[in-house]
Each structure stands twice: as C-alpha cells, then as structure tokens.
Design a protein around this motif. Structure first.
Motif, short mmCIF file in Angstrom:
data_model
loop_
_atom_site.label_atom_id
_atom_site.label_comp_id
_atom_site.label_asym_id
_atom_site.label_seq_id
_atom_site.Cartn_x
_atom_site.Cartn_y
_atom_site.Cartn_z
N ARG A 142 0.86 -1.19 0.00
CA ARG A 142 0.00 0.00 0.00
C ARG A 142 0.89 1.23 0.00
N LYS A 143 0.67 2.08 -1.00
CA LYS A 143 1.46 3.32 -1.14
C LYS A 143 0.49 4.46 -1.38
N GLY A 144 0.32 5.30 -0.38
CA GLY A 144 -0.66 6.37 -0.50
C GLY A 144 -2.06 5.80 -0.63
N ASP A 145 -2.77 6.20 -1.66
CA ASP A 145 -4.13 5.68 -1.86
C ASP A 145 -4.17 4.57 -2.90
N GLN A 146 -3.02 3.99 -3.20
CA GLN A 146 -2.94 2.89 -4.14
C GLN A 146 -2.53 1.60 -3.41
N SER A 167 10.40 4.28 5.04
CA SER A 167 9.85 3.35 4.05
C SER A 167 8.86 4.07 3.15
N SER A 168 8.93 3.80 1.87
CA SER A 168 8.07 4.49 0.90
C SER A 168 6.70 3.86 0.77
N ALA A 169 6.49 2.68 1.38
CA ALA A 169 5.20 2.00 1.28
C ALA A 169 5.06 1.02 2.44
N SER A 170 3.83 0.65 2.72
CA SER A 170 3.56 -0.41 3.70
C SER A 170 3.45 -1.72 2.96
N ALA A 171 3.98 -2.79 3.55
CA ALA A 171 3.96 -4.09 2.88
C ALA A 171 3.60 -5.19 3.86
#
Length: 241
Positions: A142-146, A167-171
């Motif tokens: 999950r990155k922002g609203d994507q 971190s640039s995204a949650s995984a």
C-alpha cells in the motif's frame, strides 16, 4: 636455433608484450594471467642475462608473481560456482547481478524463514531496520491511496536501506511466504569493509527496484477506497515485524 630466438633482448620484448596485452584487457582474470606470464619470462631473463643469476631481481619478481597468484586465486574463487552455499543454491539465479562469492557473503548475513501468519514488514513513513527478499508468496503493498499485489522474487525495504529514508510503502507478507531478511547494520558494515560487495549489492537492488516500479502501478493497482473495508480493517490488525 632456440638460443637465436630466445636471446636476452627478445625475452625482454616478450615479457613486455605479455604486460602490454594484459593491461589492455579489462577482464581481471585474463589480465592477471598475462601479467603472470610476463613475470615468468622476466624470471628466465634475470636467470640467464648475466654470468650469475640476478637474485635480487628474481626475488622481487617472485614476490610480484606470488601476490598475483593470490589475487588470481581470489578472483577465480569469487566467480566459481563452488562458492555458492548449498543451503541457498536454489535461489542463486534470482540474483543474476551477484557473482558467486558475493552471493555467498550476502547469504552468510541473511536469515531465511517461512512466515507462519500474515505479517507486516514495512510501514509507510516509518524508518526501517531490515532489508527483505521475498522468495515465494505474494506481497500486498500500500502506497498512499494505491494498493497492489506483487509477485515474489523482489526486495522490500530497499529504499530505507539505500538512502536512509523512511519506508516508501507499507507491505504485508501472506502466510506461507518464504523470505530472507538482513539487518541494515550488518549489511552496512559489510559494505563499508568491501566496496566490491557494496557495488554488487546496490546493482542487484537497483535492478529489482526498476522492475518493481515498472510493474507496481500497472493494471493490477487499485485504489484503497475500492478495497472492501473488512480487508483494510484486517490489515490494520496484522502484527508488525
């Protein structure tokens, strides 16, 4: 006939030709082989040019030759398939940018495990402590609203590792996924000690990152608003690593 060809002057020219040819080649193994050949010719020259062997020059040439043999042995070992650890031989070809020796060094620092429950391993905006490589199993990112699903054979946490940024995204890893993990501190210490290892690792991560960016926002990406709320709520309850 033999003596007419291998005169002292011709031996010097031959040794020089070996050195020039070696220095003109970028392949380190071939380069060292040519330098070794030139050193051997110089040893013959120093043994025959005078009434008595030029021992000082011979000793120095022998030291140069031994140092060259040591470096050559190290290069061959680094590129030999024998350097691949048996426990990780099944994934070696997933790291095409790493020579066998660097792959072995990287695996010595890794912890390989199978995820027994769904597990969150990175949090967007938070500093990470580990680099991950997913061997098998899907990853929800999950990155922002994507949000999107990524196939295995990829690094996670690489941005935080490379530039020290959050971190640039949650995984999230799914149950049953197999993963390698490294602590940033361990990798950074190894990179500080071995520039060649550092460059090889960064090349592997960069290639993976480029591939991931090219595919992550494609047709499989969806807006978080379009994901059923129960699924989002379930993700929020997944334990963090």
């Amino acid at each position: 006939m033999f003596e007419d060809v291998f005169t002292p002057a011709n031996l010097v020219y031959l040794a020089g030709a070996f050195y020039v040819a070696g220095l003109a080649i970028t392949n380190q193994i071939i380069l060292r082989l040519f330098i070794l050949g030139g050193t051997g010719v110089y040893l013959i020259y120093y043994s025959t040019i005078a009434e008595h062997p030029l021992w000082e020059a011979i000793y120095v040439s022998l030291l140069i030759g031994l140092a060259n043999v040591g470096g050559l042995t190290s290069l061959i070992a680094r590129n030999s398939r024998l350097a691949i650890p048996a426990a990780h031989a099944d994934i070696y070809f997933d790291f095409p940018n790493l020579p066998p020796g660097d792959f072995r060094a990287l695996m010595k620092l890794a912890k390989r495990s199978t995820v027994t429950d769904d597990r969150q391993i990175t949090v967007e905006g938070e500093a990470g402590e580990k680099l991950y490589y997913v061997i098998s199993g899907s990853t929800l990112v999950r990155k922002g609203d994507q949000a999107f699903i990524l196939a295995p054979n990829l690094f996670l946490g690489e941005i935080a590792f490379l530039i020290g940024a959050p971190s640039s995204a949650s995984a999230w890893l799914e149950e049953g996924a197999e993963v390698l993990e490294w602590r940033f501190d361990d990798l950074r210490r190894k990179c500080a000690r071995n520039t060649r290892f550092k460059l090889a690792l960064e090349a592997a991560i960069s290639a993976d990152l480029a591939h991931k960016v090219a595919h992550s926002m494609g047709r499989d990406a969806v807006r978080v608003d379009n994901i059923p709320k129960p699924m989002i709520d379930a993700l929020e309850t997944v334990p963090k690593n």
